[in-house]
Enzyme design. Structure first.
Site, PDB file in Angstrom:
ATOM      1  N   GLU A 111     -30.457  -2.726 -34.168  1.00  0.00           N
ATOM      2  CA  GLU A 111     -30.696  -2.136 -34.815  1.00  0.00           C
ATOM      3  C   GLU A 111     -31.329  -0.243 -34.532  1.00  0.00           C
ATOM      4  O   GLU A 111     -31.351  -0.213 -33.583  1.00  0.00           O
ATOM      5  CB  GLU A 111     -32.311  -2.157 -35.569  1.00  0.00           C
ATOM      6  N   ASP A 112     -31.064   0.288 -35.441  1.00  0.00           N
ATOM      7  CA  ASP A 112     -30.781   1.739 -36.136  1.00  0.00           C
ATOM      8  C   ASP A 112     -32.730   2.516 -35.327  1.00  0.00           C
ATOM      9  O   ASP A 112     -32.784   3.437 -34.516  1.00  0.00           O
ATOM     10  CB  ASP A 112     -30.336   2.911 -36.951  1.00  0.00           C
ATOM     11  N   ASP A 115     -38.867   0.093 -38.867  1.00  0.00           N
ATOM     12  CA  ASP A 115     -40.297   0.837 -39.033  1.00  0.00           C
ATOM     13  C   ASP A 115     -42.145   0.207 -39.876  1.00  0.00           C
ATOM     14  O   ASP A 115     -42.165  -0.087 -38.787  1.00  0.00           O
ATOM     15  CB  ASP A 115     -39.554   1.632 -41.065  1.00  0.00           C
ATOM     16  N   PHE A 163     -39.857  10.134 -41.375  1.00  0.00           N
ATOM     17  CA  PHE A 163     -38.581  10.228 -41.460  1.00  0.00           C
ATOM     18  C   PHE A 163     -37.191  11.005 -40.454  1.00  0.00           C
ATOM     19  O   PHE A 163     -37.587  12.065 -41.055  1.00  0.00           O
ATOM     20  CB  PHE A 163     -38.319  10.411 -43.399  1.00  0.00           C
ATOM     21  N   ASP A 170     -29.125   7.958 -41.947  1.00  0.00           N
ATOM     22  CA  ASP A 170     -29.377   8.432 -43.205  1.00  0.00           C
ATOM     23  C   ASP A 170     -30.240   8.924 -44.401  1.00  0.00           C
ATOM     24  O   ASP A 170     -31.455   8.223 -43.857  1.00  0.00           O
ATOM     25  CB  ASP A 170     -28.285   7.780 -43.746  1.00  0.00           C
TER      26      ASP A 170
HETATM   27  P1  IMP Z   1     -38.653  -1.779 -42.235  1.00  0.00           P
HETATM   28  O1  IMP Z   1     -37.570  -3.060 -43.054  1.00  0.00           O
HETATM   29  O2  IMP Z   1     -39.461  -0.969 -42.690  1.00  0.00           O
HETATM   30  O3  IMP Z   1     -38.572  -1.585 -40.813  1.00  0.00           O
HETATM   31  O4  IMP Z   1     -37.349  -1.086 -42.419  1.00  0.00           O
HETATM   32  C1  IMP Z   1     -35.718  -0.592 -41.675  1.00  0.00           C
HETATM   33  C2  IMP Z   1     -35.372   0.115 -42.118  1.00  0.00           C
HETATM   34  O5  IMP Z   1     -35.226   1.553 -42.935  1.00  0.00           O
HETATM   35  C3  IMP Z   1     -33.715   0.411 -41.133  1.00  0.00           C
HETATM   36  O6  IMP Z   1     -32.796   0.290 -40.700  1.00  0.00           O
HETATM   37  C4  IMP Z   1     -33.573   2.056 -42.084  1.00  0.00           C
HETATM   38  O7  IMP Z   1     -32.463   1.600 -42.564  1.00  0.00           O
HETATM   39  C5  IMP Z   1     -34.623   2.578 -43.005  1.00  0.00           C
HETATM   40  N1  IMP Z   1     -35.520   3.374 -42.433  1.00  0.00           N
HETATM   41  C6  IMP Z   1     -37.044   3.325 -41.723  1.00  0.00           C
HETATM   42  N2  IMP Z   1     -36.808   4.580 -41.457  1.00  0.00           N
HETATM   43  C7  IMP Z   1     -36.139   5.234 -41.867  1.00  0.00           C
HETATM   44  C8  IMP Z   1     -36.128   6.841 -40.935  1.00  0.00           C
HETATM   45  O8  IMP Z   1     -36.786   7.344 -40.898  1.00  0.00           O
HETATM   46  N3  IMP Z   1     -34.888   7.263 -41.508  1.00  0.00           N
HETATM   47  C9  IMP Z   1     -33.577   6.560 -41.478  1.00  0.00           C
HETATM   48  N4  IMP Z   1     -33.783   5.036 -42.409  1.00  0.00           N
HETATM   49  C10 IMP Z   1     -35.018   4.284 -42.411  1.00  0.00           C
END
Ligand code: IMP
Length: 195
Positions: A111-112, A115, A163, A170
């Site tokens: 995963e990238d 969050d 962010f 992106d």
């Molecule tokens: P989570 O379910 O809140 O952990 O969201 C994860 C997804 O939110 C990641 O796979 C990204 O697509 C997006 N995301 C969360 N933080 C960032 C950020 O700082 N930059 C870009 N995308 C983010």
């Protein structure tokens, strides 16, 4: 921003929206190589299905893959996370399922960024009953934002609550092609909104 380094000349567009560089190309290259060595050591020649979460992972995964000295297969999933521009709300659906069989396989989810953890936790729950083993590798982890606990086996960098864009990540589909990870100015997403 104190933790940021000055921006280079690239990109020539939209520089105004970036606060500064959080992780340079050199820092990322070194860390990705080290992650690849660690994963190679841990799996010790067991075969692994590397499962990338599209789209943000493509740049990281392409680099990581070349540091894996293992028998591995490559597959992708696409997830749709719902919520507002600030964060996902935990409602997730699978837009693209893995094409390869998962049953009985050792799966390494790549995963990238993690969050709130909601998206990844959902995917791991979906995989676990099918796979022999599920491990997770992410490039970036924002632990201060975590809402849903999720086990991360391999983490590239822990970062503060900014962010970030670049190296595949992106904002409104822009900036994925930056070779470094940069911090987006808060006024950009606070005014414009996100995906
Ligand atoms: P989570 O379910 O809140 O952990 O969201 C994860 C997804 O939110 C990641 O796979 C990204 O697509 C997006 N995301 C969360 N933080 C960032 C950020 O700082 N930059 C870009 N995308 C983010």
């Amino acid at each position: 921003m104190s933790s940021c380094q000055p921006l280079p000349n690239r990109p020539r567009y939209c520089l105004r929206q970036l606060e500064g560089v959080l992780l340079t190309q050199e820092q990322i290259e070194a860390r990705v190589a080290a992650l690849g060595e660690e994963i190679t050591r841990d799996y010790a020649d067991r075969s692994v299905t590397v499962l990338g979460v599209l789209n943000g992972v493509v740049v990281f995964l392409a680099d990581l893959l070349r540091h894996l000295d293992l028998p591995c297969r490559l597959d992708f999933v696409t997830l749709c996370s719902y919520g507002d521009c600030a964060e996902s709300n935990g409602e997730v659906s699978l837009v693209k399922e893995p094409a390869l069989p998962i049953a009985g396989e050792c799966v390494l989810v790549v995963e990238d960024i993690v969050d709130t953890g909601r998206t990844l936790a959902w995917l791991v729950e979906w995989l676990r009953p099918q796979a022999e083993e599920v491990r997770v590798c992410c490039l970036l982890d924002k632990p201060s934002r975590r809402v849903t606990p999720v086990g991360l086996d391999y983490v590239g960098f822990e970062i503060p609550d900014h962010f970030v864009v670049g190296y595949g990540l992106d904002f409104a589909q822009a900036y994925r092609n930056l070779p470094y990870v940069a911090v987006l100015k808060p006024e950009t997403y606070q005014v414009v909104g996100g995906e």
